[in-house]
Design an enzyme around this catalytic site. Sequence first.
Site, mmCIF file in Angstrom:
data_model
loop_
_atom_site.group_PDB
_atom_site.id
_atom_site.type_symbol
_atom_site.label_atom_id
_atom_site.label_comp_id
_atom_site.label_asym_id
_atom_site.label_seq_id
_atom_site.Cartn_x
_atom_site.Cartn_y
_atom_site.Cartn_z
ATOM 1 N N HIS A 203 0.800 -1.228 0.000
ATOM 2 C CA HIS A 203 0.000 0.000 0.000
ATOM 3 C C HIS A 203 0.835 1.282 0.000
ATOM 4 O O HIS A 203 0.305 2.362 -0.236
ATOM 5 C CB HIS A 203 -0.931 0.033 1.215
ATOM 6 N N ARG A 204 2.136 1.195 0.243
ATOM 7 C CA ARG A 204 2.926 2.423 0.348
ATOM 8 C C ARG A 204 3.121 3.073 -1.016
ATOM 9 O O ARG A 204 3.342 2.406 -2.019
ATOM 10 C CB ARG A 204 4.285 2.137 0.992
#
Length: 354
Positions: A203-204
């Site tokens: 998700h980063r």
Amino acid sequence: MKVLTVVGARPNFIKMAPVSKELKKTMDEVIVHTGQHYDYELDKIFFDELHIPAPDYHLGVGSGSHGFQTGEMLKKIDGIIAHEKPDIVLVYGDTNSTFAGALGAAKMHVPVAHIEAGLRSFDRRMPEEINRVLTDHISNLLFCPTEAAVKHLAAEGVTEGVHLTGDVSVDAMKAVAEIAEKRTEVLASNGLRQKSYSLATVHRAENTDSYVNLSNIVDAFSEIGDVVLPVHPRTEKYLKKFNLWDQLADHVKIIRPVGYLDMIALEKNARMILTDSGGVQKEAYILSVPCVTLRENTEWVETVSDGWNVLVGSDKARIVGTYRDFRPASSPRNVFGDGNARARIREIIEEYSA
């Protein structure tokens, strides 16, 4: 006394659950939800599953750039602090909600308490690192989860108000351990057997927003082949934008985001975890599941030094090679505390405000 708690994202909610219950034994707590996370799977499900009281204020900030989010939160938090007149403002972790809550309080001369203080990845390109550092330097009480976190603060000249409490994530996991142990429906509904799959989370922004990084990760997962991916909305957006979704779906079991209890069940029963999440790295360590981290650095350095976590970045060969060869040589140590951090935090806040 009155504590004003500012939260806004999934990691905040998990850490807040045991602490909020503890604070209410002797204090009044006002909960401010910024709305940084707002999808049910990343927001309300955690309040429902962990029995967190409904927020007293919901700011509804939603998505946007880091500057927009932080600015909108700050404008609204100022008014709430002025109205509620809390004795202390409590923030968690390293999100935009964390920094906005801390800055709003500091500018209005209200003491700030920071849970999960002192963590450092030493990568200033990460917005989370900026949030951590700035929040620590305007906090009055700094609750550190590990000895390394205390040392990081000391190296920056921050020694007053620093307390080694242990990690409230251990408190949260202990509170739900028995429930999560019996949470087998998430495995059955997805055709999974214990230790027959690897669990991934991505998700980063450094991974999702880069075609090169994301395509390398997709290629690696495709080659590994037994990966289960609860897909974050941000990740789904970029997978489709970069035309990588179909390739991933052909080789990886993609599922919707899951709540905390189901996530712990998936982590506990996985053969290995591949992630760019700091929280998931730590949970993997606590659950004794080997972890491959899709970053070049980590704030949870103990997981690496103990041999249960390997940093591989987004390089396909390193991801696949580590997945195939990595086997921890020893048992994890109890580096994150005994599961009673919440009580220490309450006692310290009471002493500070007495």
